[in-house]
Design a protein around this motif. Structure first.
Motif, short mmCIF file in Angstrom:
data_model
loop_
_atom_site.label_atom_id
_atom_site.label_comp_id
_atom_site.label_asym_id
_atom_site.label_seq_id
_atom_site.Cartn_x
_atom_site.Cartn_y
_atom_site.Cartn_z
N UNK A 25 -3.73 -91.02 -34.61
CA UNK A 25 -4.79 -90.85 -35.61
C UNK A 25 -5.38 -89.45 -35.53
N UNK A 26 -4.77 -88.59 -34.71
CA UNK A 26 -5.29 -87.23 -34.54
C UNK A 26 -5.04 -86.40 -35.80
N UNK A 27 -6.03 -85.63 -36.17
CA UNK A 27 -5.91 -84.73 -37.31
C UNK A 27 -5.86 -83.30 -36.78
N UNK A 28 -4.79 -82.61 -37.12
CA UNK A 28 -4.66 -81.21 -36.70
C UNK A 28 -4.81 -80.35 -37.93
N UNK A 29 -5.79 -79.47 -37.88
CA UNK A 29 -6.02 -78.59 -39.01
C UNK A 29 -5.73 -77.16 -38.61
N UNK A 30 -5.21 -76.40 -39.53
CA UNK A 30 -4.94 -74.99 -39.27
C UNK A 30 -6.24 -74.22 -39.35
N UNK A 31 -6.50 -73.46 -38.33
CA UNK A 31 -7.69 -72.62 -38.31
C UNK A 31 -7.29 -71.22 -38.74
N UNK A 32 -7.76 -70.78 -39.88
CA UNK A 32 -7.40 -69.47 -40.42
C UNK A 32 -7.75 -68.34 -39.46
N UNK A 33 -8.84 -68.48 -38.72
CA UNK A 33 -9.31 -67.41 -37.86
C UNK A 33 -8.53 -67.32 -36.55
N UNK A 34 -7.75 -68.34 -36.19
CA UNK A 34 -7.05 -68.33 -34.92
C UNK A 34 -5.68 -67.67 -35.03
N UNK A 35 -5.31 -67.20 -36.22
CA UNK A 35 -4.01 -66.58 -36.40
C UNK A 35 -3.93 -65.29 -35.59
N UNK A 36 -2.82 -65.14 -34.87
CA UNK A 36 -2.61 -63.93 -34.07
C UNK A 36 -2.43 -62.73 -35.00
N UNK A 37 -3.01 -61.61 -34.62
CA UNK A 37 -2.80 -60.42 -35.44
C UNK A 37 -1.36 -59.93 -35.30
N UNK A 38 -0.88 -59.23 -36.29
CA UNK A 38 0.47 -58.71 -36.26
C UNK A 38 0.52 -57.36 -35.58
N UNK A 39 1.52 -56.58 -35.94
CA UNK A 39 1.72 -55.27 -35.34
C UNK A 39 0.58 -54.31 -35.68
N UNK A 40 0.10 -54.39 -36.92
CA UNK A 40 -0.98 -53.52 -37.36
C UNK A 40 -2.24 -54.37 -37.53
N UNK A 41 -3.29 -53.98 -36.83
CA UNK A 41 -4.56 -54.70 -36.88
C UNK A 41 -5.24 -54.48 -38.23
N UNK A 42 -6.19 -55.33 -38.60
CA UNK A 42 -6.88 -55.17 -39.89
C UNK A 42 -7.52 -53.80 -40.08
N UNK A 43 -7.92 -53.14 -38.98
CA UNK A 43 -8.54 -51.82 -39.12
C UNK A 43 -7.51 -50.70 -39.20
N UNK A 44 -6.20 -51.03 -39.16
CA UNK A 44 -5.15 -50.03 -39.29
C UNK A 44 -4.60 -49.52 -37.96
N UNK A 45 -5.22 -49.94 -36.85
CA UNK A 45 -4.73 -49.52 -35.53
C UNK A 45 -3.48 -50.32 -35.16
N UNK A 46 -2.75 -49.79 -34.20
CA UNK A 46 -1.54 -50.47 -33.71
C UNK A 46 -1.94 -51.49 -32.66
N UNK A 47 -1.40 -52.69 -32.77
CA UNK A 47 -1.63 -53.76 -31.80
C UNK A 47 -0.54 -53.66 -30.73
#
Length: 146
Positions: A25-47
């Protein structure tokens, strides 16, 4: 009958076969904020911690890799990266000193596949660094981000 017991920081759950036979009966919801950043961070820096780099940003040629990649990423030349020859040359020179970690790409006559330079895993890096340390050259991984 299922029950839970706490043991220090751990929670131990005991479940009966009947409990486990029932659909969850467990409900698993996707948390938009928990997504791992990719190679380029939102501010344009390299991860530099992105797994997509495969550990290239650390190891014996990590500094050279980061300098070359940064130069390319921030390049404003008309042919992007054309102003980064020196950094990529230094990276290539460094990698040639560690053929076990960074094997050279075989020429097309020697191989039928299109294999690229392989990216070493951490155990390979540790092994080569240990061998170099025994030979009198030492490397220190400070664990700091650049």
């Amino acid at each position: 009958m299922s029950y839970c017991r706490e043991n220090g920081k751990d929670h131990i759950i005991f479940a009966t076969k009947e409990d486990l036979d029932k659909p969850s009966a467990a409900l698993i919801t996707a948390n938009e904020n928990s997504e791992e950043p990719g190679l380029i961070l939102p501010n344009g820096d390299i991860n530099w911690n992105c797994p997509c780099l495969g550990g290239m940003a650390s190891g014996p040629c990590g500094v050279e890799f980061r300098e070359a990649f940064s130069c390319f990423h921030y390049s404003t030349a008309d042919a992007k990266g054309s102003d980064c020859y020196e950094q990529f040359y230094k990276m290539q020179e460094c990698m040639s000193q560690y053929p076990d970690l960074y094997p050279a790409k075989e020429s097309e006559e020697e191989t039928d596949d299109d294999s690229e330079m392989s990216i070493p895993d951490q155990s390979s890096v540790d092994k080569v660094l240990q061998e170099k340390s025994v030979q009198g050259t030492s490397f220190v991984n400070t664990g700091t981000k650049s």
